[in-house]
Design an enzyme around this catalytic site. Sequence first.
Site, PDB file in Angstrom:
ATOM      1  N   GLU A  17     -28.666 -21.536  -7.202  1.00 52.66           N
ATOM      2  CA  GLU A  17     -27.693 -20.452  -7.034  1.00 52.66           C
ATOM      3  C   GLU A  17     -26.991 -20.552  -5.687  1.00 52.66           C
ATOM      4  OE1 GLU A  17     -28.717 -18.622  -4.293  1.00 52.66           O
ATOM      5  OE2 GLU A  17     -30.548 -19.818  -4.375  1.00 52.66           O
ATOM      6  N   GLU A  52     -29.804 -23.316  -3.902  1.00 56.76           N
ATOM      7  CA  GLU A  52     -28.954 -24.343  -4.528  1.00 56.76           C
ATOM      8  C   GLU A  52     -29.663 -25.132  -5.625  1.00 56.76           C
ATOM      9  OE1 GLU A  52     -27.377 -27.024  -1.580  1.00 56.76           O
ATOM     10  OE2 GLU A  52     -26.528 -25.427  -0.346  1.00 56.76           O
TER      11      GLU A  52
END
Length: 341
Positions: free
Chosen positions: A165, A307
């Site tokens: 994310e 991420e």
Amino acid sequence: MSISPTRNDALAAQLDHAINNKTKPLGSLGVLETLARQIGLIQNTRDITLTKPSILVFAADHGVVAEGISAYPQDVTWQMVENFLARGAAINVLAAQNNCALRVIDAGVNHDFGPRDGLTDRKLAHGTRNFAQEPAMSRDLCQTALAAGMALASELEGNVVGFGEMGIGNTTAAAALMHKLTGIPVAQCVGAGTGLSAEGILHKQRVIEAAVARHAHAIEPLDVLATFGGLEIAMMAGAMLKAAELRKVLLIDGFIVTCALLVAARMHPAILDYCVFAHCSDENGHKQMLAALDAKPLLNLGLRLGEGTGCALALPLLHAAVNFLNQMATFESAQVSEKSE
């Protein structure tokens, strides 16, 4: 939606026999043995494989940044998406190193990218509203985000998917969700995020506590998600649910991703059978959230980037689990004497 528990006593016995008959002392490959067994139960077969692994990185913005809860401005969300598309971020490097496909999804970034190679546009709004003042999103928008995530997971070809994310302010949303869904005090859920000072962390805690008091009516998982969540968190939860329904291996990253899973697990508890927890993040609260899910992470590297970086780093361990089960000799085939009784 129907997620089947993976329990299968007959298959588990076959997997245990295959694992225990390899040329090694019993249990000597530790967590790799547990992983091989879990993958077999997920795939419902003794002949396990990993095909076309991918990581989905969901990006969105959060209205709660208006409360000064982040060390970075909101523009960093779209700037980091540009960095993903230019293949300059940590997740680009680590995914490429491990031959893992990467897909970047705009779930609700407060920026118009236009058509871009490498960007999947599923933007539902230009970020959520400020949950310190009003619900982050309507129940309908939240359900739409869940459905969009499910549709994305349905498109995946491979049988293992990691989740990542990007969203300035999303550790605040995740901490609020964690508190509401576990009952763990807000102070134990809140961390530094992108690098807040001790004073900044205390301010973040107070913002969440005030918001929780304001929205005390939000109890059911969907209402909690709509009230405090983000579009990337909701879309990710939907993708997780569908991936589990399709019996894929789910690789779970750090604090935010685990929080999306927490929401999904409150909706469909059997999803946890499909989850491999990549690592324990250094973000305050992640260790306790993992404990609340009875999860045992593979790695503890002091990461707190997000991420999906933890997923990329853990992926070789999944390959190792599959390969030892498929390729190691047995005592019989190698003509090695077994342990004396």
